[in-house]
Motif scaffolding. Structure first.
Motif, PDB file in Angstrom:
ATOM      1  N   VAL A   1      57.050  31.037  46.958  1.00  0.00           N
ATOM      2  CA  VAL A   1      56.081  32.017  46.445  1.00  0.00           C
ATOM      3  C   VAL A   1      56.542  32.544  45.095  1.00  0.00           C
ATOM      4  CG1 VAL A   1      57.215  33.889  47.714  1.00  0.00           C
ATOM      5  CG2 VAL A   1      54.851  34.174  46.981  1.00  0.00           C
ATOM      6  N   VAL A   2      55.592  32.839  44.222  1.00  0.00           N
ATOM      7  CA  VAL A   2      55.879  33.517  42.961  1.00  0.00           C
ATOM      8  C   VAL A   2      55.191  34.873  42.982  1.00  0.00           C
ATOM      9  CG1 VAL A   2      53.919  32.402  41.776  1.00  0.00           C
ATOM     10  CG2 VAL A   2      55.761  33.430  40.435  1.00  0.00           C
ATOM     11  N   PHE A   3      55.914  35.893  42.528  1.00  0.00           N
ATOM     12  CA  PHE A   3      55.359  37.235  42.367  1.00  0.00           C
ATOM     13  C   PHE A   3      55.190  37.479  40.871  1.00  0.00           C
ATOM     14  CE2 PHE A   3      57.444  37.383  46.482  1.00  0.00           C
ATOM     15  CZ  PHE A   3      56.501  38.040  47.273  1.00  0.00           C
ATOM     16  N   LEU A   4      53.946  37.621  40.453  1.00  0.00           N
ATOM     17  CA  LEU A   4      53.629  37.751  39.038  1.00  0.00           C
ATOM     18  C   LEU A   4      53.131  39.154  38.699  1.00  0.00           C
ATOM     19  CD1 LEU A   4      51.554  34.500  38.394  1.00  0.00           C
ATOM     20  CD2 LEU A   4      53.792  34.997  37.422  1.00  0.00           C
ATOM     21  N   GLY A   5      53.445  39.591  37.493  1.00  0.00           N
ATOM     22  CA  GLY A   5      52.805  40.765  36.926  1.00  0.00           C
ATOM     23  C   GLY A   5      51.666  40.312  36.027  1.00  0.00           C
ATOM     24  N   THR A   6      50.796  41.230  35.649  1.00  0.00           N
ATOM     25  CA  THR A   6      49.686  40.904  34.755  1.00  0.00           C
ATOM     26  C   THR A   6      49.323  42.128  33.928  1.00  0.00           C
ATOM     27  OG1 THR A   6      47.459  39.973  34.623  1.00  0.00           O
ATOM     28  CG2 THR A   6      47.865  41.528  36.420  1.00  0.00           C
ATOM     29  N   ASN A   7      48.783  41.900  32.734  1.00  0.00           N
ATOM     30  CA  ASN A   7      48.300  42.992  31.900  1.00  0.00           C
ATOM     31  C   ASN A   7      46.843  43.320  32.189  1.00  0.00           C
ATOM     32  OD1 ASN A   7      50.470  41.416  30.189  1.00  0.00           O
ATOM     33  ND2 ASN A   7      50.463  43.535  29.444  1.00  0.00           N
ATOM     34  N   GLY A   8      46.119  42.340  32.708  1.00  0.00           N
ATOM     35  CA  GLY A   8      44.718  42.561  33.017  1.00  0.00           C
ATOM     36  C   GLY A   8      44.209  41.533  34.001  1.00  0.00           C
ATOM     37  N   MET A   9      43.127  41.888  34.692  1.00  0.00           N
ATOM     38  CA  MET A   9      42.493  40.932  35.609  1.00  0.00           C
ATOM     39  C   MET A   9      41.035  41.310  35.756  1.00  0.00           C
ATOM     40  SD  MET A   9      44.299  42.200  39.141  1.00  0.00           S
ATOM     41  CE  MET A   9      44.810  43.930  39.288  1.00  0.00           C
ATOM     42  N   SER A  10      40.191  40.285  35.763  1.00  0.00           N
ATOM     43  CA  SER A  10      38.762  40.486  35.968  1.00  0.00           C
ATOM     44  C   SER A  10      38.209  39.236  36.612  1.00  0.00           C
ATOM     45  CB  SER A  10      38.047  40.759  34.641  1.00  0.00           C
ATOM     46  OG  SER A  10      37.991  39.582  33.852  1.00  0.00           O
ATOM     47  N   SER A  11      37.085  39.385  37.300  1.00  0.00           N
ATOM     48  CA  SER A  11      36.483  38.236  37.969  1.00  0.00           C
ATOM     49  C   SER A  11      36.002  37.196  36.967  1.00  0.00           C
ATOM     50  CB  SER A  11      35.325  38.704  38.855  1.00  0.00           C
ATOM     51  OG  SER A  11      34.366  39.405  38.076  1.00  0.00           O
ATOM     52  N   GLY A  12      35.681  37.628  35.738  1.00  0.00           N
ATOM     53  CA  GLY A  12      35.194  36.694  34.734  1.00  0.00           C
ATOM     54  C   GLY A  12      36.275  35.977  33.961  1.00  0.00           C
TER      55      GLY A  12
END
Length: 265
Positions: free
Chosen positions: A180-191
């Protein structure tokens, strides 16, 4: 924030626009249809309000709605600044992520970031785990954690995130296959999916996704609805999102409809 219909219908346009601007900040993203129903006005009225607010620099219109003015951005905050924001939510997200760890003798990748660092702080010492990370702070922490076999991913270290990125890091990840990888993100959207402002960070995160059998994103609710310059994972690339209880139910529903399991911490 809920606006009773009998009060909303009496609002002057300026009052309604101020209320809409507040909703965008609070929720991270709004949909035209939902706002029209909430305020008891037509969708065309909402679109006019959004146009006024966009010209004033208070939000940015996107397909079907609007996001905060800074949601589509190249600006990237430093790791130290991120550690000091929404720390309680990040601790709860990290605690919930413990249930997603592999079994004894399992393997994982920990991406750089303040929320993944919170998980590194509480990794169990009674479970033997192989952990690979490109984060200098996380590697420093785990180097003295009992039960952890640490693999440091080398490369060029970006000062703003304190993570290794670039060709060397990507080549090292190409040779790995973890649970498994645990990632961070700056943003997320369905599009737009999951995104970050920096191309090198995005390329490294993509390589992490390819190296893992399961992909888990750890992100507080302020990241929902935000879209940054470079997408590193499409919606279908992510198996689980762990976020906090302030997440907008409508956005969570959209992600779940796309096939992502959402865990609310």
């Amino acid at each position: 924030m809920v606006w009773p219909t009998e009060e909303v219908t009496a609002l002057y346009p300026e009052e309604r626009q101020h209320a809409i601007a507040t909703l965008v900040v609070d929720r991270g993203r709004i949909q035209v249809a939902a706002v029209a129903e909430e305020f008891g006005v037509t969708m065309e009225t909402v679109r006019r309000d959004l146009a006024v607010l966009e010209r004033a620099g208070m939000l940015r219109r996107v397909h079907g709605g609007a996001v905060p003015a800074g949601a589509l951005t190249l600006v990237e905050t430093g790791l130290g600044e991120r550690h000091g924001t929404r720390s309680e939510q990040k601790r709860k997200i990290a605690a919930a992520a413990l249930d997603l760890l592999p079994a004894v003798e399992g393997s994982l990748i920990l991406d750089g970031g303040s929320t993944t660092a919170a998980l590194a702080e509480i990794l169990p010492s009674d479970r033997r785990l192989y952990v690979a990370s490109n984060s200098v702070p996380i590697a420093t922490r785990l180097s003295v954690t009992p039960g952890i076999t640490l693999h440091v991913l080398g490369g060029r270290v970006r000062g703003i995130t304190q993570t290794a990125v670039g060709d060397s890091t990507i080549r090292a990840l190409a040779d790995l296959r973890v649970d498994v990888v645990f990632l961070g993100t700056n943003g997320m959207s369905s599009g737009h999916g999951f995104s970050t402002p920096d191309e090198a960070e995005a390329a490294t995160k993509r390589a992490m996704v390819r190296a893992a059998q399961r992909t888990v994103v750890l992100a507080d609710s302020s990241k929902l609805g935000r879209e940054h310059l470079v997408r590193f994972a499409a919606i279908e690339d992510v198996d689980v999102l762990v976020t906090d209880a302030e997440a907008d139910p409508a956005q969570i529903a959209q992600l779940e409809e796309s096939g992502i399991e959402v865990v609310i911490a």
